[in-house]
Design a protein around this motif. Structure first.
Motif, mmCIF file in Angstrom:
data_model
loop_
_atom_site.group_PDB
_atom_site.id
_atom_site.type_symbol
_atom_site.label_atom_id
_atom_site.label_comp_id
_atom_site.label_asym_id
_atom_site.label_seq_id
_atom_site.Cartn_x
_atom_site.Cartn_y
_atom_site.Cartn_z
ATOM 1 N N ILE A 198 -24.746 0.857 -4.396
ATOM 2 C CA ILE A 198 -25.633 -0.272 -4.682
ATOM 3 C C ILE A 198 -26.923 -0.013 -3.918
ATOM 4 C CG2 ILE A 198 -25.993 -2.745 -4.234
ATOM 5 C CD1 ILE A 198 -22.994 -3.114 -4.757
ATOM 6 N N GLN A 274 -25.483 1.336 -9.107
ATOM 7 C CA GLN A 274 -24.654 0.372 -9.829
ATOM 8 C C GLN A 274 -25.245 -1.029 -9.844
ATOM 9 O OE1 GLN A 274 -20.558 0.434 -8.598
ATOM 10 N NE2 GLN A 274 -20.345 2.635 -8.929
ATOM 11 N N GLY A 275 -26.305 -1.228 -9.094
ATOM 12 C CA GLY A 275 -26.939 -2.536 -9.047
ATOM 13 C C GLY A 275 -27.960 -2.576 -7.932
ATOM 14 N N LEU A 297 -30.841 -2.823 -14.358
ATOM 15 C CA LEU A 297 -29.808 -3.057 -13.353
ATOM 16 C C LEU A 297 -29.443 -4.535 -13.238
ATOM 17 C CD1 LEU A 297 -31.042 -0.833 -10.382
ATOM 18 C CD2 LEU A 297 -29.414 -0.232 -12.178
ATOM 19 N N PRO A 298 -28.162 -4.839 -12.971
ATOM 20 C CA PRO A 298 -27.822 -6.185 -12.499
ATOM 21 C C PRO A 298 -28.393 -6.367 -11.103
ATOM 22 C CG PRO A 298 -25.905 -4.739 -12.359
ATOM 23 C CD PRO A 298 -26.989 -3.949 -13.041
ATOM 24 N N MET A 336 -20.656 -8.011 -7.885
ATOM 25 C CA MET A 336 -21.344 -6.836 -8.405
ATOM 26 C C MET A 336 -20.442 -5.601 -8.333
ATOM 27 S SD MET A 336 -25.045 -5.228 -7.281
ATOM 28 C CE MET A 336 -26.003 -6.427 -8.224
ATOM 29 N N LEU A 339 -17.888 -5.346 -11.245
ATOM 30 C CA LEU A 339 -18.322 -5.212 -12.636
ATOM 31 C C LEU A 339 -17.785 -3.922 -13.245
ATOM 32 C CD1 LEU A 339 -22.098 -6.250 -12.366
ATOM 33 C CD2 LEU A 339 -20.238 -7.626 -13.341
ATOM 34 N N LYS A 341 -18.177 -0.860 -16.125
ATOM 35 C CA LYS A 341 -19.335 -0.117 -16.611
ATOM 36 C C LYS A 341 -20.001 -0.859 -17.760
ATOM 37 C CE LYS A 341 -20.709 4.463 -18.297
ATOM 38 N NZ LYS A 341 -20.220 5.828 -18.634
ATOM 39 N N GLN A 343 -19.908 -4.134 -18.357
ATOM 40 C CA GLN A 343 -20.555 -5.346 -17.859
ATOM 41 C C GLN A 343 -21.886 -5.025 -17.179
ATOM 42 O OE1 GLN A 343 -17.144 -6.607 -15.514
ATOM 43 N NE2 GLN A 343 -16.875 -8.439 -16.800
ATOM 44 N N ARG A 344 -21.913 -3.929 -16.410
ATOM 45 C CA ARG A 344 -23.180 -3.523 -15.770
ATOM 46 C C ARG A 344 -24.236 -3.222 -16.814
ATOM 47 N NH1 ARG A 344 -19.927 -0.312 -12.353
ATOM 48 N NH2 ARG A 344 -20.655 1.584 -13.399
ATOM 49 N N GLY A 348 -27.631 -5.231 -17.272
ATOM 50 C CA GLY A 348 -28.836 -4.424 -17.131
ATOM 51 C C GLY A 348 -29.746 -4.538 -18.336
#
Length: 402
Positions: A198, A274-275, A297-298, A336, A339, A341, A343-344, A348
């Motif tokens: 992250i 990843q976020g 990105l989230p 986060m 999540l 893949k 959902q990310r 995003g």
């Protein structure tokens, strides 16, 4: 004409778009130096003309104290003779000088601002002075709704204010992130990035709240078999503090502090994460949020961050938290980390869709709108009181504006 303290990569994208909108834009830059060199624009002007007056901040500070900034700005304005002048805020010698010049010659003035009422503890006297300066301007271009509210409070009518000041080159970040994902193994190796992480990106200073971020991250990863690492891009005075905090929390092997990355490499750093998390105690806007959103990105953002109210849609592309609520931050980080893949990717995509309306094109379009408003409401008079206030302030160098 737009007057700016320095020209960063962010400014370059906006000025390029403005030049396409107007046909010609003149930029007056006071000091070719920023708080960190990595964001200074290395690109040549594209469609706009750029005049730099001083080589660095030391030269600029000396000139301001001696009154030379005023004379230099006035000289350039006399030479270029613009119809409208856009000034960045209410706390610089160059803004004051340009304001006086424009009023004397009955030219339009646009104020550019990303200050909010809650950015700092407000002083009634200071806000009265700010209000007198703001009311001398014909229109304003601000970052978002909370910034508009503050400008209205200072005395500029809401109908003379547009949103979209804080923009980045969305295409640069989106394209770079996509390229990095297509060549992921090579890109990770070249930039020495962890396999899963992250991302945070900030100067290592107290207001960025990075010690709380470390604490929240340590709590969030407890009990997880394969939690992502935390990579904080940046550097600053708190590096040793952060290194010690990571050790005391028992997570030194999971926290990466690689320093600043080049502007050209940042899209890949975002894209392979990843976020994104940004939980400053105070943040007028936070252009790193635009960058993260453009990279798809989230996000986890503090509610104190100015960009949160515009670029974060709760539970759709991320979560907002109170900056000092470490437990709340840990819950958001855990969400986060959990999540999938898919959902990310979904979150995003929403981030990209939201920030698409907050790019350089919007900056240029709204600048054109407020410039026409300012030109139609030219003010050829300034009171003796305002003149004295501006003259007294014009020799001060204020490097932290709220």
């Amino acid at each position: 004409m737009i007057i700016s303290r320095q020209v960063t990569a962010y400014h370059h994208a906006r000025f390029k778009a403005a030049a396409q909108e107007f046909g010609r834009v003149d930029i007056l830059s006071l000091a070719n130096q920023g708080k960190f060199a990595e964001i200074l624009s290395q690109q040549s002007e594209e469609g706009y003309t750029l005049q730099r007056l001083f080589p660095d901040m030391d030269s600029y500070r000396r000139a301001a104290a001696e009154g030379a900034v005023a004379s230099e700005v006035t000289c350039q304005l006399d030479r270029l003779n613009p119809d409208v002048v856009a000034i960045a805020g209410w706390a610089s010698a160059e803004s004051y000088s340009a304001l006086i010049w424009a009023i004397k010659r009955a030219r339009g003035v646009v104020i550019l601002s990303d200050s909010q009422a809650h950015d700092a503890k407000r002083n009634k006297v200071r806000d009265l002075i700010k209000g007198r300066i703001v009311r001398l301007c014909g229109a304003g271009l601000v970052a978002g709704r909370t910034h508009r509210d503050y400008l209205v409070k200072l005395g500029l009518p809401a109908e003379r204010i547009r949103l979209g000041y804080d923009a980045v080159d969305n295409a640069h970040f989106a394209g770079g992130a996509l390229t990095a994902r297509k060549s992921e193994p090579e890109c990770r190796a070249r930039l020495n990035l962890p396999e899963n992480y992250i991302l945070a990106s900030a100067r290592f200073i107290p207001k960025k709240n990075l010690t709380s971020l470390l604490t929240g991250y340590a709590r969030a990863r407890q009990g997880l078999v394969a939690a992502p690492d935390l990579l904080i891009a940046g550097d600053g005075e708190q590096r040793l503090v952060l290194e010690a905090a990571a050790r005391s929390l028992g997570i030194p092997g999971h926290v990466h502090l690689p320093g600043f990355f080049r502007y050209e490499d940042m899209p890949a750093v975002y894209g392979l994460s990843q976020g994104f998390v940004h939980v400053s105690l105070s943040e007028q806007w936070g252009l790193v949020v635009n960058e993260a959103a453009a990279c798809g990105l989230p996000m986890i953002l503090s509610r104190e961050c100015g960009a949160a109210s515009e670029l974060l849609h709760e539970d759709r592309n991320g979560w907002s938290v109170e900056a000092e609520n470490v437990d709340g931050l840990a819950v958001a980080l855990r969400a986060m980390m959990s999540l999938s893949k898919e959902q990310r990717a979904e979150m995003g995509a929403i981030s990209k869709s939201i920030v698409a309306d907050w790019g350089p094109e919007r900056f240029a379009r709204e600048l054109a709108h407020v410039a026409s408003l300012a030109e139609a409401s030219r003010n050829g008079r300034i009171s003796l009181v305002d003149r004295v206030i501006i003259r007294l302030l014009s020799r001060k160098v204020i490097e932290t504006v709220a």
